[in-house]
Design a protein around this motif. Structure first.
Motif, PDB file in Angstrom:
ATOM      1  N   ASP A   1       5.518   6.599  -7.762  1.00  0.00           N
ATOM      2  CA  ASP A   1       6.866   6.435  -8.562  1.00  0.00           C
ATOM      3  C   ASP A   1       7.176   7.774  -9.439  1.00  0.00           C
ATOM      4  O   ASP A   1       7.720   7.731 -10.637  1.00  0.00           O
ATOM      5  N   ARG A   2       6.336   8.816  -9.421  1.00  0.00           N
ATOM      6  CA  ARG A   2       6.520   9.991  -9.795  1.00  0.00           C
ATOM      7  C   ARG A   2       6.058  10.064 -11.282  1.00  0.00           C
ATOM      8  O   ARG A   2       6.952  10.758 -12.121  1.00  0.00           O
TER       9      ARG A   2
ATOM     10  N   ALA B   1       6.728  -2.907  -7.464  1.00  0.00           N
ATOM     11  CA  ALA B   1       5.214  -2.230  -7.007  1.00  0.00           C
ATOM     12  C   ALA B   1       4.722  -2.876  -5.939  1.00  0.00           C
ATOM     13  O   ALA B   1       3.595  -3.595  -6.119  1.00  0.00           O
TER      14      ALA B   1
ATOM     15  N   ARG C   1       5.876   4.023  -0.205  1.00  0.00           N
ATOM     16  CA  ARG C   1       6.172   5.064  -0.866  1.00  0.00           C
ATOM     17  C   ARG C   1       4.798   5.906  -1.151  1.00  0.00           C
ATOM     18  O   ARG C   1       4.917   7.114  -1.643  1.00  0.00           O
TER      19      ARG C   1
END
Length: 221
Positions: free
Chosen positions: A137-138, A64, A187
Motif C-alpha cells: 500500500d506504498r 488488507a 497487491r
C-alpha cells in the motif's frame, strides 16, 4: 540474517525492490524470533474462492486481505519462542507474519515517496539505520527503539511542523506491522527496503531519524 540490498538511490532508480526468495513463511517467522528476538504472531491468510483470492476473514472488501490479525486477542498470542512460532505456523502455513510494535521496536510509517527521499538523505548524513519495510500500500516503515509514539509529536513541533500536517505515523504499543514476505492479496508482498542484518541489530532512536523523515514528509505533501 539477510544481505543488505541496494542503496536507496539505486533502488529508487530500479523502480522496485527485489522480491524475497527462498524460505517458507514458517521458516521466516522462526528466524525472526530466533535471530532478531522479535515477537511474532500469525495473521489471516489468502484463500481461493471462485477462482479469486480472498482473505480468510471472510470480508470480500477486506482492506488488507491476508495481512491482518486473525483474532482480537492477537497481542497475547504474540511470542518470541521459536518452538511456539513453529507450532502456530504448522497449524496454518499460509498465515501472515505480523510483528507487534511497542515491544522490541516501534515503527515510523511514512508514504513510500517520502521514505525513499528520507533514505537518500539519511545515507548522505551517514545515519545508522535499522530495518525498513516497504508495503504494497506504498508505505515505508522505519524500525526504531520503543517509545516513538510518545516522542514524535513534540519532536515534530520542535522542527517547526504541526504533527497533523505530516503523514508521519508512529506505531507503538497496540499496533503491528506486516513482515516480509507477507502478501496483501493481489497487491503484492511486503518487502525489505533495508534488510535485517547483523550490522543493524541495534536500532536507532526516534530522535536520530525524525529530522530527515519530517523533511521528506513536508516535501511530499
Amino acid at each position: 540474517m539477510e544481505e543488505t540490498i541496494a542503496g536507496a538511490q539505486e533502488t529508487q532508480t530500479a523502480g522496485h525492490i527485489p522480491q524475497q526468495r527462498g524460505e517458507s513463511l514458517l521458516e521466516t517467522a522462526v528466524r525472526y524470533a530466533e535471530q532478531r528476538h522479535w515477537d511474532v504472531f500469525p495473521g489471516t491468510w489468502l484463500e481461493a474462492v471462485d477462482g479469486r483470492q480472498r482473505c480468510s476473514c471472510g470480508d470480500a472488501s477486506c482492506p488488507a486481505p491476508g495481512a491482518h490479525p486473525a483474532r482480537p486477542d492477537w497481542a497475547t498470542q504474540a511470542t518470541g519462542s521459536a518452538t511456539v512460532v513453529r507450532r502456530m505456523w504448522q497449524k496454518q502455513p499460509a498465515a501472515a507474519i505480523l510483528l507487534p510494535t511497542g515491544r522490541t521496536f516501534d515503527a515510523l510509517s511514512v508514504p513510500e515517496s517520502a521514505g525513499f527521499l528520507a533514505l537518500a538523505r539519511m545515507e548522505r548524513m551517514e545515519l545508522t539505520l535499522g530495518p525498513v519495510t516497504l508495503t504494497p500500500d506504498r508505505r515505508m516503515q522505519f524500525f526504531v527503539l520503543p517509545g516513538a509514539t510518545a516522542k514524535v509529536p513534540e519532536l515534530v513541533r520542535k522542527l517547526g511542523w504541526s504533527p497533523a500536517s505530516l503523514d508521519l505515523v508512529a506505531l507503538g504499543e497496540g499496533a503491528y506491522v506486516a513482515a516480509p514476505p507477507t502478501r496483501f492479496g493481489s497487491r503484492g508482498a511486503v518487502q525489505w527496503a533495508r534488510r535485517p542484518t547483523p550490522a543493524n541489530r541495534w536500532l536507532p532512536d526516534t530522535e536520530e531519524l525524525i529530522s530527515p523523515l519530517a523533511y521528506a514528509c513536508g516535501r511530499d505533501r
